[in-house]
Structure formats: structure tokens, C-alpha cells
Design a protein around this motif. Structure first.
Motif, PDB file in Angstrom:
ATOM      1  N   VAL A 519     -52.359  23.734  62.597  1.00  0.00           N
ATOM      2  CA  VAL A 519     -52.345  24.593  63.847  1.00  0.00           C
ATOM      3  C   VAL A 519     -52.316  23.757  65.084  1.00  0.00           C
ATOM      4  O   VAL A 519     -53.006  22.639  65.266  1.00  0.00           O
ATOM      5  CB  VAL A 519     -53.749  25.519  63.986  1.00  0.00           C
ATOM      6  N   LEU A 520     -51.131  24.125  66.088  1.00  0.00           N
ATOM      7  CA  LEU A 520     -51.024  23.440  67.258  1.00  0.00           C
ATOM      8  C   LEU A 520     -51.439  23.829  68.334  1.00  0.00           C
ATOM      9  O   LEU A 520     -51.648  25.190  68.525  1.00  0.00           O
ATOM     10  CB  LEU A 520     -49.633  23.049  67.237  1.00  0.00           C
ATOM     11  N   SER A 521     -51.691  23.019  69.473  1.00  0.00           N
ATOM     12  CA  SER A 521     -52.316  23.531  70.923  1.00  0.00           C
ATOM     13  C   SER A 521     -51.103  24.254  71.466  1.00  0.00           C
ATOM     14  O   SER A 521     -51.429  25.063  72.376  1.00  0.00           O
ATOM     15  CB  SER A 521     -52.935  22.386  71.591  1.00  0.00           C
ATOM     16  N   ASP A 522     -50.129  23.811  71.190  1.00  0.00           N
ATOM     17  CA  ASP A 522     -48.767  24.321  72.045  1.00  0.00           C
ATOM     18  C   ASP A 522     -47.561  25.027  71.016  1.00  0.00           C
ATOM     19  O   ASP A 522     -47.648  24.130  69.941  1.00  0.00           O
ATOM     20  CB  ASP A 522     -48.205  23.335  72.946  1.00  0.00           C
ATOM     21  N   ASP A 523     -46.690  25.770  71.556  1.00  0.00           N
ATOM     22  CA  ASP A 523     -45.738  25.987  70.631  1.00  0.00           C
ATOM     23  C   ASP A 523     -44.562  25.147  70.986  1.00  0.00           C
ATOM     24  O   ASP A 523     -43.585  25.320  71.926  1.00  0.00           O
ATOM     25  CB  ASP A 523     -45.253  27.557  70.759  1.00  0.00           C
ATOM     26  N   ILE A 524     -44.466  24.114  69.912  1.00  0.00           N
ATOM     27  CA  ILE A 524     -43.336  23.108  70.054  1.00  0.00           C
ATOM     28  C   ILE A 524     -41.965  23.607  70.053  1.00  0.00           C
ATOM     29  O   ILE A 524     -40.895  22.861  70.257  1.00  0.00           O
ATOM     30  CB  ILE A 524     -43.681  21.825  69.093  1.00  0.00           C
ATOM     31  N   LEU A 525     -41.729  24.653  69.500  1.00  0.00           N
ATOM     32  CA  LEU A 525     -40.388  25.285  69.459  1.00  0.00           C
ATOM     33  C   LEU A 525     -40.314  25.919  70.493  1.00  0.00           C
ATOM     34  O   LEU A 525     -38.822  26.258  70.875  1.00  0.00           O
ATOM     35  CB  LEU A 525     -40.321  26.344  68.162  1.00  0.00           C
ATOM     36  N   GLU A 526     -41.060  26.252  71.588  1.00  0.00           N
ATOM     37  CA  GLU A 526     -40.639  26.845  72.942  1.00  0.00           C
ATOM     38  C   GLU A 526     -40.544  25.993  73.960  1.00  0.00           C
ATOM     39  O   GLU A 526     -40.152  26.186  74.731  1.00  0.00           O
ATOM     40  CB  GLU A 526     -41.470  28.078  72.896  1.00  0.00           C
ATOM     41  N   ILE A 527     -41.632  24.953  73.952  1.00  0.00           N
ATOM     42  CA  ILE A 527     -41.682  24.156  75.043  1.00  0.00           C
ATOM     43  C   ILE A 527     -40.614  23.232  75.246  1.00  0.00           C
ATOM     44  O   ILE A 527     -39.887  22.931  74.247  1.00  0.00           O
ATOM     45  CB  ILE A 527     -43.162  23.504  75.305  1.00  0.00           C
ATOM     46  N   ALA A 528     -40.493  22.457  76.278  1.00  0.00           N
ATOM     47  CA  ALA A 528     -39.250  21.521  76.463  1.00  0.00           C
ATOM     48  C   ALA A 528     -39.758  20.334  75.548  1.00  0.00           C
ATOM     49  O   ALA A 528     -40.853  20.071  75.333  1.00  0.00           O
ATOM     50  CB  ALA A 528     -39.195  20.895  77.823  1.00  0.00           C
ATOM     51  N   PRO A 529     -38.911  19.810  74.708  1.00  0.00           N
ATOM     52  CA  PRO A 529     -39.161  18.856  73.754  1.00  0.00           C
ATOM     53  C   PRO A 529     -39.846  17.565  74.334  1.00  0.00           C
ATOM     54  O   PRO A 529     -40.670  17.029  73.861  1.00  0.00           O
ATOM     55  CB  PRO A 529     -37.736  18.238  73.331  1.00  0.00           C
ATOM     56  N   ALA A 530     -39.752  17.381  75.767  1.00  0.00           N
ATOM     57  CA  ALA A 530     -40.380  16.146  76.444  1.00  0.00           C
ATOM     58  C   ALA A 530     -41.855  16.448  76.696  1.00  0.00           C
ATOM     59  O   ALA A 530     -42.605  15.147  76.888  1.00  0.00           O
ATOM     60  CB  ALA A 530     -39.825  15.829  77.686  1.00  0.00           C
ATOM     61  N   GLU A 531     -42.235  17.702  76.357  1.00  0.00           N
ATOM     62  CA  GLU A 531     -43.773  18.117  76.545  1.00  0.00           C
ATOM     63  C   GLU A 531     -44.358  17.868  75.318  1.00  0.00           C
ATOM     64  O   GLU A 531     -45.538  17.972  75.250  1.00  0.00           O
ATOM     65  CB  GLU A 531     -43.883  19.506  77.074  1.00  0.00           C
ATOM     66  N   ILE A 532     -43.525  17.763  74.215  1.00  0.00           N
ATOM     67  CA  ILE A 532     -44.450  17.746  72.692  1.00  0.00           C
ATOM     68  C   ILE A 532     -45.394  16.760  72.852  1.00  0.00           C
ATOM     69  O   ILE A 532     -46.433  16.857  71.971  1.00  0.00           O
ATOM     70  CB  ILE A 532     -43.150  17.672  71.595  1.00  0.00           C
TER      71      ILE A 532
END
Length: 553
Positions: A519-532
Motif C-alpha cells: 500500500v502506497l502513500s500516493d497514487d503513482i499512476l495518477e501523480i506526475a512521474p517526477a513526484e514518485i
């Protein structure tokens, strides 16, 4: 069997279905299952997933003893499977001197001095993971830098890629290395202008020191593995493919398994040259159970780019006297070919380390020859790293069904300085994720820990952005080789599962598969890749149990 007993019990008391042991609700599940790519909730019985669907559907699985975790809309993925680690050495090095982020020669020396001062007299200083490319100027270290601060301690600290190391004078003396010692096949003793060893040993030259370092006890190995498992769970890693699973380490893995301490799944690789050890007792690829398997073999064809020992067709730009080094396992090349042919006939899986373009082309040719001689079967040859490829060799991966086992973090690390070694033209085929996928190849992603961090989120960030660690390529280094976040996730889950013959058992979130999730803190499929790179692991589920939860801050 637990699932079967639960179903029988449910029928006996008239329930439509049994109670789950664990239910995860209100999440955003990206399942990596093409038949059901999205879901809100999952139910698990024992160590298996039994249902995937909406939160309303999965609530029906909740009973009096069910553990329920509300994900609060967070993204959940299959547990990460790191396809290339050196697990024990990584755990051991967590407790060793830390040199990876030393930014200068002085800091390098001071860190060794401080660490050596904590050890009893005579204890070896090993590990390190230094990178001279962090220094200005980027010159190799010398034994004289550390002799005065390490007196009483033999020192043998490795560069982060593991293809060269610095020995202090005491370690060189113990190993019997002098100015008269010749370079061994596949190795280099770096010397100063007067011909004296500087202390830096490359590839096969390291063996003279490695063989005299005292072997760790089983309990020391266990402590290293426990440290490594803690690091894995903090990063959502539920499976690893250990490229250094020596017999001693395998023995301790079995001990931890019998004690119920093994908190991730291991697929262990033995040295290719030792293929007869497995073949003689009839073992084949992926032998074992859900938590511990063997049957893979690892060979080496060359060294590394950072050590100028990766094998290329053309010389290095900054070291024009060399095109790299063939590993001793390739001298002569017939030795490597014979080992590949024999191990393949025995039904074992073969993975070969290849960095330079010539090394990759040569190993692809050997794999092709083995397939032609031994006939069609599901052999799953692997090239570990597949780092620098000529354009004409990229389609061969898909055609020959060779798995490209790659470590995307290396691209944003090496990308800071790689072009001074090989220039922009050869760099076009460096970490060619996009081209390999488009050729039909399977990508299996890993970290090469402890060469690089065992942090799949950073690997996904690297594959999707190719933004180098020095921030000098905000649009990506060789940006045409970027892949999507979804493709990178797949390479860290189903791709890695396929690379170890386990795609029917894990790699996606679907009924019947092992209950390993992150389980992740952010939705990496929705945020900008640079924010991952800012995303963190919130929870890790392994074998149907929550084994890690990040503390709220």
C-alpha cells in the motif's frame, strides 16, 4: 488446504462463504491482472487471495475474527519482486562502513577512520559501496589515503558496483600482492607510476583478498539476513531473486524458514560454473516451495562501466587503452559456452551478467546456440543488467525470448557520467527499456542491491523519468527510452514473477494467488512521474499478514 477446510466448514453451518482472515477495504487496487485491472477491496484466507472486487462485495467475507484494514482510498499493488539482489551482502553492509555518499576523498578517509575505531583490533573493515564519481576530481582511491587511519585493521572496501575494491597495505600484505604479482586473467591490479599496487583491485584481481577474509558464522549470516528482511518490508518488497545465494546462505535461509522467520520469498541463484552441484541431485529450475526456491545459475561475462571493465566493441573514450575486460569465466569463451550448454541440458535456468555491448552480443549468441542445440522448451534465459546494447541486438531479446533483467536506478545514477566513458552515440542503447519492450522482450526489474537501493519506487521513478541524480537531465537522460509507470510496475511484479517461473503464483492481485501486496502513500499512476520519489510505502502485506505499517508522522 486451509481454504478448503474453511469452505467445508462454511457449508456445514449454512454460510454462503467462509470468513476471511484478512480484508482490505476502500482502496484503489491496481491488480496487474488484465482480466480485472481495478478493484476496491481484497479478501484473503490463509496466505491466498480468495476474492477481489468492490468494497460492498468484499464486506461479505468479514466475520468475527477477520482482520480489517481500511486503506482510505490509497493505492495498493502486488508486492514488489526485486529480480536481482545480493541479499546477505546487502544486509551485512547495513552494519558496515557506509561510503556510498562520501562526497570527497577526505570524507571517504574519515568514515573509514571512524568505523575502524569502533572495532576490536584485527577485525576486517569490509563493505563500503564507495563511488569515486562523487568526488572532484573523480580519481580512484589509494591505499595511502587510509593506511594511517586503519592501522591494526585489514581493509577491503568495494566500489558500489562490486567490480573493484580498495585494499589497505595490511590487506595487500596478507594477500601476498606485491609489485611482482601479475594481473590474473579477467582482472587488473592498478599500479602507480613506479609500478607499485595502489590498493585498487579490479574484478578477478579481488579474489586474492576475498579468499582470505574470514567466513561469517551462521548466526552472523542470520543477522545480516534479518536486517535485509527488515529493509525489504519497509520498501514493499515481498520477493527477491538472490544472485549470491551461496550454500552457506541457503542453509541459513532454510533455518529461518523452519523457524517461521522468513518474511519474504527467495529465488536463489548458484554460480554457473557450479551447475553440476544442482544437476547431480536432479534439481531443475524453480525447485522448492512458496518461500524458498533454487534452480537458477548466475554467470559473469564482463565487469562494470564505472570500473571500465564492461566489455565493449570499441574502446572507452576516457580510457582509450582498453575496451573492458572479459570475465575469467569467458577466458576462453568456450568455457562459458560449455557451461551454458551443459546447464541448459540439465534443465536449470541460466542468467548471465552482461554490461557492455560486446558482452551482451556474445551472450545472446551463446543462448541462441543453446536453444538450437537443445531444442524448444520453456527455458527463460536471462541477461542480468543488459545495460549497453547495439541497436541490432535489441530485437534479439524478443526473438530469442531472453528476459532482460534490468535495474532502472542505475540509469539515473550512471547517467551523471556515462557519456564521458562511451559518448552519446553508444549511450542511445543504454538501459533501453522502451526499445526492449517494443521488441517483445520481457522486462524483469530489480535493484542490484546493495549496489543500488532496494527501493522499487525509486526504480519506477527512474524508468518513467530517467532524471539523473544530479538534476542535470530534468527531461530525462536518453528520454526516448522512458516507459510508463504502469509498465514499470508490471516489470517489478509480473515481469519478475515470470523471470523466476512464478507468474501463476504471484505478480498480480487475483483469486488463488499468494496474498502479497503493498500500500502506497500516493497514487503513482495518477501523480506526475517526477513526484514518485516522494511516495512512501504505507503497509506491506506478506503471506496474508500485515508485516509492516509505516508510523504516522
Amino acid at each position: 488446504m486451509k481454504i478448503l477446510f474453511a469452505l467445508v466448514a462454511a457449508l456445514q453451518i449454512g454460510r454462503a462463504q467462509p470468513s476471511a482472515d484478512l480484508v482490505l477495504l476502500n482502496g484503489k487496487f491496481w491488480t496487474v491482472n488484465e482480466a480485472q485491472p481495478r478493484a476496491q477491496a481484497v479478501a484473503c484466507i490463509g496466505n491466498r487471495i480468495v476474492a477481489v472486487g468492490s468494497s460492498d462485495e468484499i464486506r461479505k467475507w468479514i466475520g468475527r475474527s477477520t482482520q480489517v484494514m481500511d486503506l482510505g482510498g490509497k493505492l495498493a499493488l502486488p508486492g514488489f519482486n526485486d529480480a536481482h539482489v545480493h541479499f546477505y551482502s546487502g544486509g551485512e553492509n547495513l552494519a558496515s562502513v557506509q561510503l556510498r555518499h562520501a562526497k570527497s576523498e577526505a570524507e571517504f578517509r574519515d568514515r573509514i577512520a571512524q568505523f575502524a575505531a569502533t572495532l576490536p583490533a584485527g577485525r576486517w573493515v569490509t563493505g563500503g559501496g564507495w563511488d569515486h564519481e562523487n568526488w572532484t576530481p573523480a580519481r580512484l582511491p589509494e591505499r595511502q589515503w587510509i593506511d594511517s587511519v586503519s592501522a591494526g585493521h585489514p581493509v577491503f572496501v568495494s566500489r558500489l558496483d562490486g567490480h573493484m575494491a580498495l585494499a589497505n597495505s595490511e590487506a595487500l600484505k596478507l594477500a601476498g600482492i606485491t609489485r611482482e604479482t601479475p594481473d590474473p586473467p579477467g582482472g587488473t591490479i592498478v599500479r602507480d607510476a613506479a609500478g607499485e599496487p595502489t590498493g585498487v583491485l579490479k574484478d578477478a584481481a579481488m579474489n586474492s583478498v576475498v579468499r582470505i577474509i574470514p567466513e561469517p558464522s551462521p548466526e552472523q549470516i542470520a543477522e545480516g539476513l534479518r536486517a535485509a528482511m527488515r529493509y525489504a518490508m519497509e520498501n514493499g518488497v515481498t520477493s527477491v531473486q538472490d544472485m549470491s545465494a551461496s550454500p552457506d546462505v541457503l542453509s541459513v535461509y532454510q533455518t529461518l524458514l523452519s523457524r517461521g522467520e522468513l518474511t519474504l520469498r527467495i529465488y536463489g541463484f548458484q554460480p554457473l560454473a557450479s551447475w553440476q552441484r544442482l544437476a547431480s541431485v536432479g534439481l531443475r529450475a524453480a525447485f522448492g516451495g512458496d518461500r524458498l526456491q533454487i534452480g537458477g545459475l548466475k554467470g559473469f561475462s564482463d565487469g562494470s562501466l564505472g570500473s571500465t571493465t564492461a566489455l565493449f566493441f570499441e574502446p572507452y573514450l576516457d580510457a582509450p587503452q582498453t575496451s573492458g575486460l572479459a570475465n575469467s569465466q569467458m577466458i576462453p569463451e568456450s568455457k562459458m559456452l560449455n557451461n551454458i550448454l551443459a546447464a541448459d541440458r540439465a534443465g536449470l535456468q541460466i542468467a548471465v551478467h552482461a554490461i557492455g555491448d560486446k558482452a551482451n552480443a556474445t551472450i545472446l549468441g551463446m543462448f541462441e546456440q543453446a536453444a538450437q542445440q537443445d531444442g524448444a522448451r520453456d527455458r527463460r534465459f536471462r541477461i542480468e543488467h543488459a545495460q549497453h546494447l547495439r541497436a541490432q541486438d535489441i530485437p534479439r531479446f524478443g526473438k530469442l525470448r531472453v528476459i532482460a533483467s534490468m535495474q532502472p536506478y542505475h540509469a539515473i545514477d550512471d547517467g551523471r557520467w556515462a557519456e564521458k566513458r562511451i559518448g552519446p552515440e553508444r549511450a542511445k542503447g543504454t538501459y533501453a527499456f522502451r526499445s526492449l519492450l517494443d521488441s517483445g522482450a520481457v522486462l524483469a526489474f530489480g535493484s542490484d542491491w546493495d549496489v543500488a537501493p532496494m527501493q522499487p519506487l525509486m526504480g519506477i521513478y527512474a524508468a518513467a523519468t530517467r532524471r539523473t541524480l544530479d538534476d542535470k537531465h530534468p527531461g530525462g537522460w536518453v528520454p526516448e527510452q522512458k516507459i510508463s509507470v504502469a509498465e514499470a510496475i508490471r516489470a517489478y511484479t509480473m515481469g519478475s514473477a515470470y523471470a523466476s517461473f512464478n507468474e501463476r503464483n504471484k505478480g498480480s492481485i487475483e483469486p488463488g494467488k499468494l496474498a502479497d501486496m503493498v500500500v502506497l502513500s500516493d497514487d503513482i499512476l495518477e501523480i506526475a512521474p517526477a513526484e514518485i520519489e516522494k511516495t512512501r510505502v504505507v503497509a506491506t502485506i506478506f503471506d496474508g499478514k500485515i508485516i509492516y505499517q509505516r508510523e504516522a508522522k
